[in-house]
Design a protein around this motif. Structure first.
Motif, PDB file in Angstrom:
ATOM      1  N   LEU A  39      -7.257  13.391   4.397  1.00  0.00           N
ATOM      2  CA  LEU A  39      -6.991  13.408   3.071  1.00  0.00           C
ATOM      3  C   LEU A  39      -7.703  14.166   2.008  1.00  0.00           C
ATOM      4  O   LEU A  39      -7.361  14.386   1.097  1.00  0.00           O
ATOM      5  N   LEU A 265      -7.582  15.781  -3.780  1.00  0.00           N
ATOM      6  CA  LEU A 265      -7.329  14.085  -4.182  1.00  0.00           C
ATOM      7  C   LEU A 265      -8.523  13.698  -4.656  1.00  0.00           C
ATOM      8  O   LEU A 265      -9.664  13.889  -4.110  1.00  0.00           O
ATOM      9  N   ASP A 269      -7.108   8.441  -5.364  1.00  0.00           N
ATOM     10  CA  ASP A 269      -5.896   8.838  -4.902  1.00  0.00           C
ATOM     11  C   ASP A 269      -6.120   8.789  -3.195  1.00  0.00           C
ATOM     12  O   ASP A 269      -5.104   8.387  -2.667  1.00  0.00           O
ATOM     13  N   VAL A 270      -7.474   9.003  -2.854  1.00  0.00           N
ATOM     14  CA  VAL A 270      -7.617   8.786  -1.628  1.00  0.00           C
ATOM     15  C   VAL A 270      -7.266   7.618  -0.856  1.00  0.00           C
ATOM     16  O   VAL A 270      -6.583   7.214  -0.141  1.00  0.00           O
ATOM     17  N   ARG A 272      -5.563   5.112  -2.599  1.00  0.00           N
ATOM     18  CA  ARG A 272      -4.096   5.145  -2.823  1.00  0.00           C
ATOM     19  C   ARG A 272      -3.358   5.601  -1.569  1.00  0.00           C
ATOM     20  O   ARG A 272      -2.461   4.751  -0.984  1.00  0.00           O
ATOM     21  N   ALA A 273      -3.675   6.770  -1.102  1.00  0.00           N
ATOM     22  CA  ALA A 273      -2.983   7.392   0.068  1.00  0.00           C
ATOM     23  C   ALA A 273      -3.308   6.627   1.315  1.00  0.00           C
ATOM     24  O   ALA A 273      -2.454   6.703   2.418  1.00  0.00           O
ATOM     25  N   ARG A 275      -3.496   3.400   1.514  1.00  0.00           N
ATOM     26  CA  ARG A 275      -2.783   2.064   1.548  1.00  0.00           C
ATOM     27  C   ARG A 275      -1.808   1.891   2.698  1.00  0.00           C
ATOM     28  O   ARG A 275      -1.566   1.027   3.270  1.00  0.00           O
ATOM     29  N   TYR A 277      -1.125   3.831   5.132  1.00  0.00           N
ATOM     30  CA  TYR A 277      -1.503   3.810   6.443  1.00  0.00           C
ATOM     31  C   TYR A 277      -2.108   2.625   7.035  1.00  0.00           C
ATOM     32  O   TYR A 277      -2.024   1.995   7.974  1.00  0.00           O
TER      33      TYR A 277
END
Ligand SMILES: Cc1cc2nc3c(=O)[nH]c(=O)nc-3n(C[C@H](O)[C@H](O)[C@H](O)COP(=O)(O)O)c2cc1C
Length: 344
Positions: A39, A265, A269-270, A272-273, A275, A277
């Motif tokens: 990410l 990111l 944002d990392v 949030r991304a 979550r 997963y």
């Protein structure tokens, strides 16, 4: 004046670019870490932990080799010395969709030495050559070797050159060189990553003596500036511990090392991304710390870094609703960073 070969942005070799690689690290670079690292950088070449040929052939293959396509470009690192077993593993690696298969000739652990795996193989260049030839015959992936600059009792530059030449003749074009020797008796694997001195000049010499080979330097690289300097002397770089403890280091890799200016990111944002997963991992019966233990260093150097680390390493085990904790952490970290007007 030294010619600047590898400062050119793109190396015209088949297979993935190795300008910046994240090292194979047992227990650390599992699929959860790799998903997370990806990410932050789209271009870094990621490596699996070492998997022995015996484990691939007899173990739970899907658990050992399975990965998310988002992790690409991804290389499989194998441990072993039996050419026919390694050849079968190379075929399997290709079927699984790995971009490269790498042979470990650098691990100094006693456990693997007894099975003729890892750094002890530097004393047996012909065995490594035989394995490489068999792996190349068995698949169309690049077959690479990761090794040390020597081992105790076999640490002259001449012996290193002989090793590289012998393995190259078997078809290996890419050598990932940890720039210190391994001492095979008396030091733990951890000490073997710290005590033998780093000797980058040996790796530079290797590149000068074998200009046709792709030489990747590894060991003690912790910042992008040094990495850029190294890229003027060798073809690529591999970073281990720093990429794990300070994973947001990877945020500069795409722009500064690959010339890709696409937005990166932010740390938030990392989070949030990650979550969805994590939610998928929980739904499949996993535990949140399997994933989040790899994320502890995300905020290193920023306000709230200790709080983040503590919550994810101890509070997590007290909570019934781990995702609730994760959501709270996203809000808290966001507030802390805004308060100090820090880039997230
Ligand atoms: C926890 C840990 C596990 C490691 N496991 C492997 C491994 O499975 N295979 C390997 O080739 N090297 C392994 N290494 C060595 C790293 O790949 C790398 O060569 C070494 O850490 C030096 O790079 P660094 O100074 O950037 O960390 C491991 C290192 C660490 C810290």
């Amino acid at each position: 004046m030294q010619a600047k070969r590898s400062a050119d942005p793109i190396i015209t070799r088949p297979g993935p670019s190795r300008r910046f690689c994240v090292a194979p690290m047992m227990d650390w670079t599992d699929r959860h870490y790799r998903y997370f690292a990806r990410l932050v950088s789209r271009h870094a070449l990621l490596y699996t932990e070492m998997v022995t040929s015996g484990a691939v052939l007899k173990g739970d293959r899907e658990r050992l080799l399975g990965f998310d396509v988002a992790e690409h470009p991804l290389a499989l690192q194998l441990g072993g010395s039996n050419a026919s077993e390694l050849a079968q593993c190379a075929t399997i690696a290709e079927e699984y969709g790995y971009a490269e298969v790498n042979l470990n000739v650098g691990c100094p652990s006693d456990r693997v030495q007894n099975n003729l795996i890892g750094a002890c193989l530097m004393a047996h260049p012909h065995l490594v050559a035989e394995a490489v030839a068999a792996m190349r015959d068995a698949c169309s992936l690049p077959v690479t070797v990761k090794h040390r600059i020597g081992i105790n009792g076999r640490d002259s530059y001449e012996q290193l050159g002989d090793f590289v030449e012998t393995v190259h003749k078997a078809g290996c074009e890419t050598f990932i060189v940890h720039a210190r020797i391994a001492i095979l008796e008396g030091l733990s694997p951890k000490e073997n990553r710290e005590i033998p001195p780093l000797r980058y000049e040996v790796v530079h010499q290797l590149k000068r003596d074998f200009p046709q080979l792709e030489i990747i330097i590894n060991g003690g690289l912790v910042d992008i500036e040094t990495i850029r300097t190294e890229l003027e002397l060798v073809d690529g770089t591999m970073v281990g511990r720093e990429a794990y403890h300070n994973p947001y280091l990877l945020a500069d890799v795409d722009r500064l090392l690959f010339g890709d200016d696409a937005p990166v990111l932010s740390r938030l944002d990392v989070l949030r991304a990650m979550r969805p997963y994590i939610a998928r991992h929980l739904a499949s019966g996993g535990q949140m710390h399997h994933v989040t233990r790899h994320m502890l260093g995300l905020f290193q150097g920023l306000p709230g870094a200790r709080h983040f680390r503590r919550q994810l390493s101890s509070e997590i085990h007290r909570r019934q609703d781990p995702l609730g904790l994760f959501d709270e952490l996203i809000s808290e970290m966001s507030a802390r960073l805004e308060q100090r007007d820090c880039p997230a």
